[in-house]
Write a protein that holds these residues in place. Sequence first.
Motif, PDB file in Angstrom:
ATOM      1  N   SER A  95       0.855  -1.036   0.084  1.00 11.87           N
ATOM      2  CA  SER A  95       0.045  -0.039   0.098  1.00 11.87           C
ATOM      3  C   SER A  95       0.770   1.141  -0.089  1.00 11.87           C
ATOM      4  O   SER A  95       0.717   2.049  -0.715  1.00 11.87           O
ATOM      5  CB  SER A  95      -1.047  -0.169   1.198  1.00 11.87           C
ATOM      6  OG  SER A  95      -1.656   1.286   1.360  1.00 11.87           O
ATOM      7  N   SER A  98       2.411   2.166  -3.402  1.00 11.66           N
ATOM      8  CA  SER A  98       1.394   2.612  -4.300  1.00 11.66           C
ATOM      9  C   SER A  98       1.309   4.102  -4.039  1.00 11.66           C
ATOM     10  O   SER A  98       0.940   5.048  -4.636  1.00 11.66           O
ATOM     11  CB  SER A  98       0.006   1.977  -4.211  1.00 11.66           C
ATOM     12  OG  SER A  98      -0.972   2.395  -5.185  1.00 11.66           O
ATOM     13  N   ASN A 163      -7.190   1.028  -6.932  1.00 14.63           N
ATOM     14  CA  ASN A 163      -5.946   1.353  -7.378  1.00 14.63           C
ATOM     15  C   ASN A 163      -5.750   1.135  -9.044  1.00 14.63           C
ATOM     16  O   ASN A 163      -5.188   1.971  -9.809  1.00 14.63           O
ATOM     17  CB  ASN A 163      -4.774   0.431  -6.612  1.00 14.63           C
ATOM     18  CG  ASN A 163      -3.357   1.082  -7.083  1.00 14.63           C
ATOM     19  OD1 ASN A 163      -3.241   2.006  -6.589  1.00 14.63           O
ATOM     20  ND2 ASN A 163      -2.720   0.178  -7.594  1.00 14.63           N
ATOM     21  N   ARG A 179      -7.777   7.564  -5.953  1.00 11.80           N
ATOM     22  CA  ARG A 179      -6.743   7.481  -5.129  1.00 11.80           C
ATOM     23  C   ARG A 179      -7.109   7.512  -3.814  1.00 11.80           C
ATOM     24  O   ARG A 179      -6.532   6.507  -2.872  1.00 11.80           O
ATOM     25  CB  ARG A 179      -5.611   8.634  -5.298  1.00 11.80           C
ATOM     26  CG  ARG A 179      -5.015   8.694  -6.542  1.00 11.80           C
ATOM     27  CD  ARG A 179      -3.580   7.682  -6.549  1.00 11.80           C
ATOM     28  NE  ARG A 179      -2.652   8.344  -5.518  1.00 11.80           N
ATOM     29  CZ  ARG A 179      -1.239   7.791  -5.287  1.00 11.80           C
ATOM     30  NH1 ARG A 179      -1.210   6.733  -5.330  1.00 11.80           N
ATOM     31  NH2 ARG A 179      -0.328   8.717  -4.596  1.00 11.80           N
ATOM     32  N   ALA A 182      -8.861   4.197  -2.947  1.00 12.64           N
ATOM     33  CA  ALA A 182      -7.658   3.225  -2.677  1.00 12.64           C
ATOM     34  C   ALA A 182      -6.905   3.247  -1.417  1.00 12.64           C
ATOM     35  O   ALA A 182      -6.516   2.212  -0.732  1.00 12.64           O
ATOM     36  CB  ALA A 182      -6.582   3.177  -3.886  1.00 12.64           C
ATOM     37  N   PHE A 241       0.285   2.501 -11.853  1.00  8.29           N
ATOM     38  CA  PHE A 241      -1.034   1.585 -11.078  1.00  8.29           C
ATOM     39  C   PHE A 241      -1.135   0.197 -11.324  1.00  8.29           C
ATOM     40  O   PHE A 241      -1.483  -0.635 -10.645  1.00  8.29           O
ATOM     41  CB  PHE A 241      -2.139   2.704 -11.084  1.00  8.29           C
ATOM     42  CG  PHE A 241      -2.000   4.180 -10.605  1.00  8.29           C
ATOM     43  CD1 PHE A 241      -1.970   4.176  -9.313  1.00  8.29           C
ATOM     44  CD2 PHE A 241      -1.750   5.009 -11.523  1.00  8.29           C
ATOM     45  CE1 PHE A 241      -1.885   5.463  -8.823  1.00  8.29           C
ATOM     46  CE2 PHE A 241      -1.731   6.435 -11.038  1.00  8.29           C
ATOM     47  CZ  PHE A 241      -1.676   6.463  -9.715  1.00  8.29           C
ATOM     48  N   THR A 245      -1.053  -2.915  -8.850  1.00  6.95           N
ATOM     49  CA  THR A 245      -2.162  -3.904  -8.924  1.00  6.95           C
ATOM     50  C   THR A 245      -1.884  -5.247  -8.940  1.00  6.95           C
ATOM     51  O   THR A 245      -2.340  -6.238  -8.392  1.00  6.95           O
ATOM     52  CB  THR A 245      -3.302  -3.081  -9.823  1.00  6.95           C
ATOM     53  OG1 THR A 245      -3.711  -2.086  -9.592  1.00  6.95           O
ATOM     54  CG2 THR A 245      -4.352  -4.119  -9.766  1.00  6.95           C
TER      55      THR A 245
END
Length: 531
Positions: A95, A98, A163, A179, A182, A241, A245
């Motif tokens: 996480s 990202s 995401n 965003r 996510a 992204f 993912t």
Amino acid sequence: MASPHDSELEAQRPSDSSTLHEDYLAPTFSDKSLQETAATVAQDSSDNNITPAQPDDTSLIVDWKGPDDPENPRNWLSSHKWAIAVTVSAYTFISPVSSSMVAPAAEQVAIEFGITNSTVLALTISIFVLAYAFGPLFLGPMSEIYGRVPVLHVSNIWFLAWNLACAFSQNKGQLIAFRFLAGLGGSAPMAIGGAVLSDMWPPTQRGKAIAIYSLAPLLGPVIGPVAGGWIAELSTWRWVFRSTTIAAAAIQILGFIVLSETFAPVLLERKVHKVLQKMDSGEIKRRPVRSRTESVDRHWKQILRKALVRPFLMLSQEPVIQLVGVYMAFVYGIIYIVLTTIPLIFTEVYHEKPGIGGLQYISLGIGLMLSAQVSARMLDRVYRTLSHRNGGVGKPEFRLPNVFPGTIILPAGLFVAGWGAQKGAPWIVPDIGFFLLGGGINFIWLGMQSYVIDTYAPHTASALAAMTFLRSLAGFGFPLFAPTMYGALGYGVGNSILAGAALAIGCPAAWAFWVYGERIRARSRHAARAR
């Protein structure tokens, strides 16, 4: 993990609540009788990370079969516990990856969506961290109702879906909204991961596991931009992204395979359900039955209400959460200032391409990893040594020696990195500063997080949710003013101000908790229950 047996049901009669014994009795129940057994339970709540409920005269109380019950997460095989710890750390790692991986591609995003305001551009990055502030406030308590694993699975799938949606955004509004959504799902491991470790290890053994887990949310934002820089240079920002993912999906599959429920009250309630099934089938006599962790008037609505309110109460009433939270928020804010300014320093001052500039994050990562190695060995060793000197009694304050080096190393790193960039020194000079920053941050982070985990068991998830709320607000807000600050003051003066604030806050805070921590905890209702 062994399957339950009929003998795992313990009938208990009330005992003096001021005395907790370690006598266990697992009577075998037959069709003829359910004896009113005289076994007073129970293991110390700090050993099982649960708070015993007071039984009445007629209820059967379901408990662990004994101190060595293989179904108690504290007694699982070490290999199983470490597999779960590594998997939860992977959830906690992907996480934050990202959250920052798009930073080197920010210029591409600005060009495609016509973003000219630097604050709006920073918002596309930091909005993810704002979601970290709110997600744990309900996800952490939900894990104390439904268990750790279901909440982790659902949250990660939610993160994965939104995401991926970011990769198909058609304007800046969609990107910002996706965003944020996510980030809500990605925030769950921040609050729940530490609680999982607390479920499986006692305080004297959990230091190494916490060291690995605590490294994940710090190392993730460092690794992300390294990969993001090359993706931005060789492809488009949308693949940032897509790639995260794919990684999140792989981790999710691993989670389905490895993760087992660790929260003791949920596991005991499953045993209660099996006993009720036996009563329904007539195998044993029907009578009131509940787990040791239940209150007599337990109802799901009451539990839900208390659990969801608990993080807010802890945030407003708990001095440990408030004081540690403010300091951790400042440190977390510095992390995200550094993460968002490294690309600026190495592209504007040193004129490097995004791929090469992204490699400069490695110095920060090396500092984090080396300090984690030191901390992992230091944390439990110091705790055991100080506990031995204290007559074998451990205290959360025995985690704080890990913090002291960080209060000096962190500001030193800020000073070196800022003035190295300001004066155009060789690129290695700012990197040395970032290396020191990484080391200082991890010493502080690991020590303070361990302190909170030890203080607030069994409500670790709620405590960490309250802490995450404060630090995530800082992680969201600090990068928004950083461009303006550095534009007006330069990297040298700007970092010097941050270094001075870090010294002024960090050293007194660590010393105050070391000297007065026990008194502060004594004023806490939740910490008192944990003890």
